[in-house]
Write a protein that holds these residues in place. Structure first.
Motif, short mmCIF file in Angstrom:
data_model
loop_
_atom_site.label_atom_id
_atom_site.label_comp_id
_atom_site.label_asym_id
_atom_site.label_seq_id
_atom_site.Cartn_x
_atom_site.Cartn_y
_atom_site.Cartn_z
N ALA A 1 37.47 52.40 52.44
CA ALA A 1 38.28 50.97 51.93
C ALA A 1 37.57 50.47 51.35
O ALA A 1 36.64 49.83 51.68
N PHE A 2 37.89 50.12 50.20
CA PHE A 2 36.77 49.65 49.34
C PHE A 2 37.71 48.43 48.49
O PHE A 2 38.66 48.17 47.63
N VAL A 3 36.55 47.10 48.03
CA VAL A 3 36.92 46.26 47.17
C VAL A 3 35.95 46.01 46.47
O VAL A 3 34.95 46.78 46.10
N ARG A 4 37.26 45.90 44.91
CA ARG A 4 36.35 45.79 43.77
C ARG A 4 36.88 44.66 42.42
O ARG A 4 37.22 44.40 42.53
N LEU A 5 35.30 43.81 42.50
CA LEU A 5 35.79 43.20 41.73
C LEU A 5 35.25 43.87 39.87
O LEU A 5 34.52 44.30 39.50
N ALA B 1 36.73 35.93 34.10
CA ALA B 1 37.92 35.84 34.99
C ALA B 1 37.99 37.91 35.20
O ALA B 1 36.97 38.46 33.92
N TYR B 2 38.13 38.19 37.03
CA TYR B 2 37.52 39.28 37.26
C TYR B 2 38.66 39.90 37.85
O TYR B 2 39.12 39.19 38.36
N SER B 3 39.22 40.87 37.64
CA SER B 3 40.60 41.68 38.74
C SER B 3 39.35 42.01 39.68
O SER B 3 38.26 42.67 40.53
N LEU B 4 40.55 41.97 40.67
CA LEU B 4 40.58 42.18 41.89
C LEU B 4 41.04 42.92 42.75
O LEU B 4 42.39 42.98 42.41
N SER B 5 40.34 44.31 43.14
CA SER B 5 41.24 45.73 43.61
C SER B 5 41.04 46.42 45.03
O SER B 5 40.04 45.63 45.34
N ILE B 6 41.89 46.71 45.70
CA ILE B 6 41.79 47.66 46.74
C ILE B 6 41.65 49.31 46.64
O ILE B 6 42.50 49.42 45.70
N TYR B 7 41.23 49.55 47.13
CA TYR B 7 41.07 51.25 46.81
C TYR B 7 41.06 51.78 48.00
O TYR B 7 39.58 51.21 49.50
N LEU B 8 41.63 53.33 48.31
CA LEU B 8 42.22 53.47 49.79
C LEU B 8 41.50 54.59 49.74
O LEU B 8 42.64 55.30 48.64
N GLY C 1 35.34 43.98 32.26
CA GLY C 1 34.49 44.89 30.85
C GLY C 1 33.82 46.22 31.76
O GLY C 1 34.33 46.65 32.17
N ASP C 2 32.64 45.80 31.28
CA ASP C 2 31.63 46.83 31.59
C ASP C 2 30.68 46.69 33.13
O ASP C 2 29.93 47.14 33.84
N ARG C 3 31.20 44.97 33.17
CA ARG C 3 30.86 44.78 34.73
C ARG C 3 31.92 44.37 35.95
O ARG C 3 32.93 44.75 36.03
N GLU C 4 30.53 45.11 37.09
CA GLU C 4 31.41 45.09 38.68
C GLU C 4 30.70 45.12 39.66
O GLU C 4 29.44 45.39 39.35
N ALA C 5 31.33 45.38 41.16
CA ALA C 5 30.89 45.11 42.21
C ALA C 5 32.01 45.75 42.87
O ALA C 5 32.93 45.32 42.75
N ILE C 6 31.28 47.01 43.76
CA ILE C 6 31.73 47.08 44.79
C ILE C 6 31.39 47.10 46.19
O ILE C 6 30.79 46.84 46.72
N PHE C 7 32.75 46.58 46.98
CA PHE C 7 32.83 45.80 48.64
C PHE C 7 33.18 46.75 49.04
O PHE C 7 34.49 47.43 48.95
N VAL C 8 32.29 47.36 50.67
CA VAL C 8 32.71 47.63 51.37
C VAL C 8 34.23 47.13 52.18
O VAL C 8 33.40 46.14 53.03
N ALA C 9 35.20 47.29 52.25
CA ALA C 9 36.13 46.73 53.09
C ALA C 9 36.21 47.50 54.59
O ALA C 9 35.75 48.17 55.20
N GLU C 10 35.41 46.12 55.61
CA GLU C 10 35.19 46.75 57.59
C GLU C 10 36.24 46.61 57.82
O GLU C 10 37.07 45.33 57.65
N ASP D 1 40.62 59.18 52.01
CA ASP D 1 41.27 60.48 53.05
C ASP D 1 41.32 60.94 53.11
O ASP D 1 41.87 61.72 52.07
N SER D 2 40.21 62.28 53.05
CA SER D 2 40.14 63.53 52.57
C SER D 2 41.53 64.44 53.78
O SER D 2 42.21 65.30 53.75
N ALA D 3 42.46 63.54 54.43
CA ALA D 3 43.78 63.68 55.19
C ALA D 3 44.94 63.22 54.44
O ALA D 3 45.70 62.59 55.33
N VAL D 4 44.91 62.64 53.91
CA VAL D 4 45.32 61.53 53.20
C VAL D 4 45.91 61.75 51.66
O VAL D 4 45.30 62.63 50.37
N SER D 5 47.21 62.05 51.36
CA SER D 5 48.12 62.94 50.78
C SER D 5 48.15 61.93 49.09
O SER D 5 49.19 62.48 48.00
N ASN D 6 48.19 60.36 49.41
CA ASN D 6 49.02 59.13 48.56
C ASN D 6 47.31 58.25 48.77
O ASN D 6 47.73 57.06 48.93
N PRO D 7 45.97 58.48 47.67
CA PRO D 7 45.49 57.52 48.03
C PRO D 7 45.65 56.38 47.13
O PRO D 7 47.02 56.75 46.00
#
Length: 294
Positions: free
Chosen positions: A211-215, A253-260, A218-227, A262-268
């Motif tokens: 479970a990650f949150v991404r900012l 301006a930065y886009s805010l995205s959620i990435y989810l 362009g070529d700049r990004e930062a990824i954080f773990v959602a706890e 799991d090895s047992a998930v059929s639809n990431p």
């Protein structure tokens, strides 16, 4: 060639079989010698037994069985192995160690004497990873299988507030999979708060392995773990001053995205839910200072 018993103990047979199975040869002579050794080991009793997946290692709501190939070292049916001798001794859900099956006999597939079928229909609605203890006569092994399921997001709460907690964030609820139509503004004295829950297809709140949150811009990004928190929800607080170094101190301006996933998930899930406009202020690194990023 005179047939003689292989002068090895049962434990030595198994280790030698593992050695032969891992060998690779490049010449006809090498292949002949490898096959001769494997055949001699397979002909001697008790023969080492091979237990392997045949095809997929998961079940879904539409497919509730997993197949295994059980054979001797050179792929032949095991002598004296009865269909009642191939048993799933136990099945344990890895997430909470709950036992979900016990002493379940596998079914031999018609016209395929080395193929055995394990039916997991009783647990196919219980999304997750499972450890199955299999036995074939006196031989045993453990394998991990997945019960694939869908995950769902209904919405996420996002807001901007003071980093020191003086004022609570003004929260906006964004329905999945839409994107917030207004841009959120945040400066170096503020923080961005994000909260969301993940559910299975039955509406039960679940955790996922990733479970990650991404900012990104362009070529700049930062990824954080959602706890996960105690209320079966994921929460992320992004202190704007703290994340500036991961984005090269570049306001904008930065886009805010959620990435989810799991090895047992059929639809990431990948969800671009909002746009943030950061003002990192004048706190920029000195000349020659090294930037770090995720």
């Amino acid at each position: 060639m005179q047939k003689k018993p292989v002068p090895l103990t049962e434990e030595q047979r198994v280790k030698f079989a593992q050695y032969l199975a891992a060998r690779s040869v490049l010449t006809p002579r090498g292949a002949s010698l490898l096959l001769a050794a494997a055949t001699a080991l397979a002909d001697d009793q008790p023969s080492p037994i091979s237990i392997m997946f045949k095809g997929k290692k998961y079940v879904t709501s539409d497919s509730d069985s997993i197949e295994f190939t059980i054979s001797d070292l050179i792929g032949r049916p095991v002598k004296g192995l009865s269909t009642d001798d191939v048993v799933a001794q136990s099945g344990t859900r890895l997430a909470d160690d709950v036992v979900v099956l016990s002493k379940q006999v596998l079914t031999q597939k018609p016209n395929e004497p080395t193929t055995y079928v394990l039916n997991l229909g009783k647990i196919k609605s219980q999304y997750g990873l499972y450890k199955i203890a299999l036995s074939a006569a006196t031989k045993s092994t453990s394998v991990n299988v997945a019960v694939l399921g869908e995950i769902k997001l209904t919405s996420a709460e996002v807001g901007v507030g003071d980093a020191d907690g003086t004022t609570s964030p003004k929260v906006t609820t964004v329905p999945y999979p839409t994107k917030l139509t207004t841009k959120l503004q945040a400066d170096h004295l503020q923080k961005v708060s994000l909260k969301f829950s993940v559910h299975d297809q039955h509406g039960k709140a679940v955790w996922v392995q990733q479970a990650f949150v991404r900012l990104a811009a362009g070529d700049r990004e930062a990824i954080f773990v959602a706890e996960p928190d105690s209320a079966k929800a994921y929460k992320v607080d992004l202190n704007v001053a703290g994340i500036a170094k991961h984005l090269d101190y570049a306001s904008g301006a930065y886009s805010l995205s959620i990435y989810l996933g799991d090895s047992a998930v059929s639809n990431p899930i990948a969800w671009d839910l909002a746009e943030l406009v950061f003002n990192f202020g004048k706190d920029v690194p000195q000349s020659g200072e090294t930037l770090c990023r995720y």
